[in-house]
Design a protein around this motif. Structure first.
Motif, short mmCIF file in Angstrom:
data_model
loop_
_atom_site.label_atom_id
_atom_site.label_comp_id
_atom_site.label_asym_id
_atom_site.label_seq_id
_atom_site.Cartn_x
_atom_site.Cartn_y
_atom_site.Cartn_z
N TYR A 176 6.42 -13.90 7.59
CA TYR A 176 5.19 -13.25 7.13
C TYR A 176 5.45 -12.40 5.89
CZ TYR A 176 3.12 -14.39 11.71
OH TYR A 176 2.66 -15.02 12.83
N ALA A 177 6.54 -11.64 5.89
CA ALA A 177 6.86 -10.78 4.74
C ALA A 177 7.15 -11.62 3.50
CB ALA A 177 8.06 -9.89 5.07
N MET A 178 7.91 -12.69 3.67
CA MET A 178 8.23 -13.54 2.52
C MET A 178 6.97 -14.24 2.00
SD MET A 178 11.96 -15.03 3.45
CE MET A 178 12.23 -15.58 1.77
N HIS A 179 6.10 -14.65 2.90
CA HIS A 179 4.85 -15.30 2.50
C HIS A 179 3.98 -14.32 1.72
CE1 HIS A 179 0.77 -16.91 2.86
NE2 HIS A 179 1.38 -18.09 2.80
N GLU A 180 3.94 -13.08 2.18
CA GLU A 180 3.17 -12.05 1.48
C GLU A 180 3.74 -11.81 0.09
OE1 GLU A 180 0.21 -9.10 0.95
OE2 GLU A 180 0.40 -10.66 2.44
N PHE A 181 5.07 -11.75 -0.03
CA PHE A 181 5.71 -11.60 -1.34
C PHE A 181 5.33 -12.76 -2.25
CE2 PHE A 181 9.32 -8.54 -2.11
CZ PHE A 181 8.82 -7.58 -1.27
N PHE A 228 6.25 -4.65 6.71
CA PHE A 228 7.35 -5.35 7.38
C PHE A 228 8.25 -4.36 8.11
CE2 PHE A 228 11.77 -6.81 7.21
CZ PHE A 228 11.68 -7.92 8.02
N ASN A 229 8.62 -3.28 7.44
CA ASN A 229 9.48 -2.28 8.05
C ASN A 229 8.85 -1.68 9.29
OD1 ASN A 229 11.91 -0.58 7.96
ND2 ASN A 229 10.42 1.06 7.65
N GLU A 230 7.57 -1.34 9.23
CA GLU A 230 6.88 -0.77 10.38
C GLU A 230 6.86 -1.74 11.56
OE1 GLU A 230 3.08 0.37 8.83
OE2 GLU A 230 3.92 2.04 7.68
N GLU A 231 6.65 -3.02 11.28
CA GLU A 231 6.62 -4.02 12.35
C GLU A 231 7.99 -4.17 13.00
OE1 GLU A 231 5.01 -7.44 10.39
OE2 GLU A 231 2.97 -6.70 10.53
N ILE A 232 9.05 -4.18 12.20
CA ILE A 232 10.40 -4.32 12.74
C ILE A 232 10.79 -3.07 13.53
CG2 ILE A 232 12.85 -4.56 12.16
CD1 ILE A 232 11.17 -7.17 11.98
N LEU A 291 2.02 -4.71 -9.37
CA LEU A 291 2.86 -5.67 -8.66
C LEU A 291 3.87 -4.93 -7.79
CD1 LEU A 291 3.98 -8.52 -8.11
CD2 LEU A 291 5.34 -8.26 -10.19
N GLU A 292 4.54 -3.97 -8.38
CA GLU A 292 5.53 -3.19 -7.62
C GLU A 292 4.87 -2.47 -6.45
OE1 GLU A 292 9.14 -0.01 -8.34
OE2 GLU A 292 7.61 -0.22 -9.89
N LYS A 293 3.70 -1.90 -6.66
CA LYS A 293 2.98 -1.20 -5.59
C LYS A 293 2.65 -2.15 -4.44
CE LYS A 293 -1.23 1.52 -4.77
NZ LYS A 293 -1.97 0.67 -3.85
N GLU A 294 2.14 -3.34 -4.75
CA GLU A 294 1.78 -4.29 -3.71
C GLU A 294 3.01 -4.80 -2.97
OE1 GLU A 294 -1.08 -7.31 -4.56
OE2 GLU A 294 -2.25 -6.00 -5.85
N LEU A 295 4.10 -5.03 -3.69
CA LEU A 295 5.33 -5.46 -3.03
C LEU A 295 5.89 -4.35 -2.14
CD1 LEU A 295 7.05 -7.41 -5.93
CD2 LEU A 295 5.91 -8.37 -3.92
N ASP A 296 5.82 -3.11 -2.61
CA ASP A 296 6.26 -1.98 -1.79
C ASP A 296 5.42 -1.87 -0.52
OD1 ASP A 296 8.32 -1.21 -3.46
OD2 ASP A 296 7.14 0.33 -4.50
N GLU A 297 4.11 -2.07 -0.63
CA GLU A 297 3.24 -2.02 0.54
C GLU A 297 3.60 -3.12 1.54
OE1 GLU A 297 -0.71 -2.25 -1.08
OE2 GLU A 297 -0.66 -0.17 -1.79
N SER A 298 3.89 -4.30 1.03
CA SER A 298 4.29 -5.40 1.89
C SER A 298 5.60 -5.08 2.62
CB SER A 298 4.44 -6.68 1.07
OG SER A 298 4.81 -7.77 1.88
N LEU A 299 6.56 -4.50 1.89
CA LEU A 299 7.82 -4.09 2.51
C LEU A 299 7.60 -3.02 3.58
CD1 LEU A 299 10.33 -3.89 -0.46
CD2 LEU A 299 10.46 -5.38 1.53
N GLN A 300 6.70 -2.10 3.31
CA GLN A 300 6.42 -1.03 4.26
C GLN A 300 5.83 -1.60 5.55
OE1 GLN A 300 7.28 2.15 4.07
NE2 GLN A 300 6.44 2.52 6.10
#
Length: 65
Positions: free
Chosen positions: A47-52, A17-21, A6-15
């Motif tokens: 999109y990031a919140m939906h992914e979370f 998001f960060n790259e897009e911003i 779970l933590e890995k997938e959330l970290d990937e989602s954050l990454q």
């Protein structure tokens, strides 16, 4: 799904998001944000919140088994 996954997938989602911003900021030419800029940022936040949400729901469904 365990907590580490779970933590890995959330970290990937954050990454992602960060790259897009960072890309949006790097390609922005003006000193001021326009309405379109704010809409674009808002879309990426959504999109990031939906992914979370999707990742957490998947985790909870798996934990209920």
């Amino acid at each position: 799904m365990n907590v580490q996954r779970l933590e890995k997938e959330l970290d990937e989602s954050l990454q992602v998001f960060n790259e897009e911003i960072v890309f949006l900021l790097d390609t922005h030419d003006d000193d001021y944000l326009t309405k379109d800029d704010l809409e674009d940022i808002g879309r990426h936040v959504f999109y990031a919140m939906h992914e979370f949400k999707s990742i957490l729901i998947k985790h909870l469904k798996h934990a209920d088994r």
